[in-house]
Motif scaffolding. Structure first.
Motif, PDB file in Angstrom:
ATOM      1  N   HIS A   9       0.665  -1.670   0.302  1.00 19.64           N
ATOM      2  CA  HIS A   9      -0.138  -0.261  -0.033  1.00 19.64           C
ATOM      3  C   HIS A   9       0.973   1.090  -0.104  1.00 19.64           C
ATOM      4  N   VAL A  51      -8.130  -8.082  -8.812  1.00 18.64           N
ATOM      5  CA  VAL A  51      -7.506  -6.981  -8.027  1.00 18.64           C
ATOM      6  C   VAL A  51      -8.122  -7.534  -6.725  1.00 18.64           C
ATOM      7  N   THR A  53      -8.015  -7.046  -2.604  1.00 18.00           N
ATOM      8  CA  THR A  53      -6.611  -6.187  -1.350  1.00 18.00           C
ATOM      9  C   THR A  53      -7.246  -6.267  -0.181  1.00 18.00           C
ATOM     10  N   ALA A  63      -5.580  -0.197  -3.830  1.00 21.06           N
ATOM     11  CA  ALA A  63      -6.388  -1.665  -4.256  1.00 21.06           C
ATOM     12  C   ALA A  63      -7.431  -0.454  -5.482  1.00 21.06           C
ATOM     13  N   ALA A  67      -7.160  -0.182  -9.140  1.00 20.06           N
ATOM     14  CA  ALA A  67      -8.085  -1.186  -9.775  1.00 20.06           C
ATOM     15  C   ALA A  67      -9.464   0.265 -11.200  1.00 20.06           C
ATOM     16  N   ALA A  74     -11.882  -3.427  -6.709  1.00 16.06           N
ATOM     17  CA  ALA A  74     -11.176  -4.874  -5.933  1.00 16.06           C
ATOM     18  C   ALA A  74     -12.014  -5.424  -5.062  1.00 16.06           C
ATOM     19  N   VAL A 149      -2.953  -6.223  -3.688  1.00 18.24           N
ATOM     20  CA  VAL A 149      -2.423  -5.140  -2.208  1.00 18.24           C
ATOM     21  C   VAL A 149      -2.854  -5.809  -1.179  1.00 18.24           C
ATOM     22  N   TRP A 181       6.384  -2.899  -5.395  1.00 21.10           N
ATOM     23  CA  TRP A 181       5.540  -4.272  -6.178  1.00 21.10           C
ATOM     24  C   TRP A 181       6.501  -5.312  -6.630  1.00 21.10           C
TER      25      TRP A 181
END
Length: 207
Positions: A9, A51, A53, A63, A67, A74, A149, A181
């Protein structure tokens, strides 16, 4: 080839001031919101089909930004939350924790996590996090990418465990930056005689 991209995040005020967050629902600060906006097109370019999260606000806000760029929604999943660090650690710097709860701090430094009230161990986190990752990749078709995420400490233990690395190698991995990431790919390799397996392709990429 299937691909899993795992994103930490964006920044919160507590990140900036060195305050432990755990399961506290701390929102992104202005820098964190900007980080999420900046990283979104980079990850959207990978064309994720889903996605997932953590349901904690700082991850969910990150996220949602990504998204939206992908034209997706998400999905929240509490299994990929950060470590629960116990009620006495939340909101404190390391120095404050040592001063107010010296016995707990000493146990933390000594690695005696299981003695700290309310604190999850590595095994606790893996018991919920790795099955979540497995369910995500099982839903992927050939050639598809998914985005997850989550949180820095949880990712540092979950990624090696998901890959089947022995022991606890998380400390040998660098700390993930806010909105840094990780890329995992499932594909065949001549090194394994053509056997398909998950591999770490990148760690701590940033926009």
């Amino acid at each position: 080839m299937r691909r899993l991209v795992l994103l930490r995040h964006g920044r919160t005020e507590w990140n900036d001031t060195g305050r432990a967050q755990g399961h506290a629902d701390v929102p992104l600060d202005d820098v964190g919101l900007a980080q999420a906006t900046e990283v979104a097109p980079h990850l959207a370019a990978l064309r994720p089909v889903a996605v997932w999260t953590s349901d904690l606000l700082r991850a969910a806000q990150t996220a949602d930004a990504v998204a939206a760029e992908c034209g997706l929604a998400a999905t929240r999943d509490e299994r990929i939350r950060e470590f629960d660090i116990g009620p006495n650690r939340v909101g404190l710097t390391s120095e404050e924790y040592a001063e107010r709860f010296p016995d707990e701090h000493a146990a933390l430094v000594a690695g005696e996590i299981e003695t700290i009230p309310g604190r999850e161990t590595r095994e606790d986190v893996l018991a919920r996090f790795v099955p979540a990752l497995t369910s995500y990749v099982d839903a992927l078709g050939e050639g598809e990418t998914a985005l997850v995420v989550s949180h820095g400490a949880a990712l540092r233990v979950a990624v090696p465990a998901f890959l089947g690395w022995e022991g606890d190698p998380g400390e040998s991995l660098g700390v993930l930056a806010n909105c840094g990431w990780v890329v995992l790919e499932h594909s065949a390799s001549t090194w394994t005689g053509g056997v398909e397996q998950w591999r770490l392709m990148a760690w701590n990429r940033i926009a």
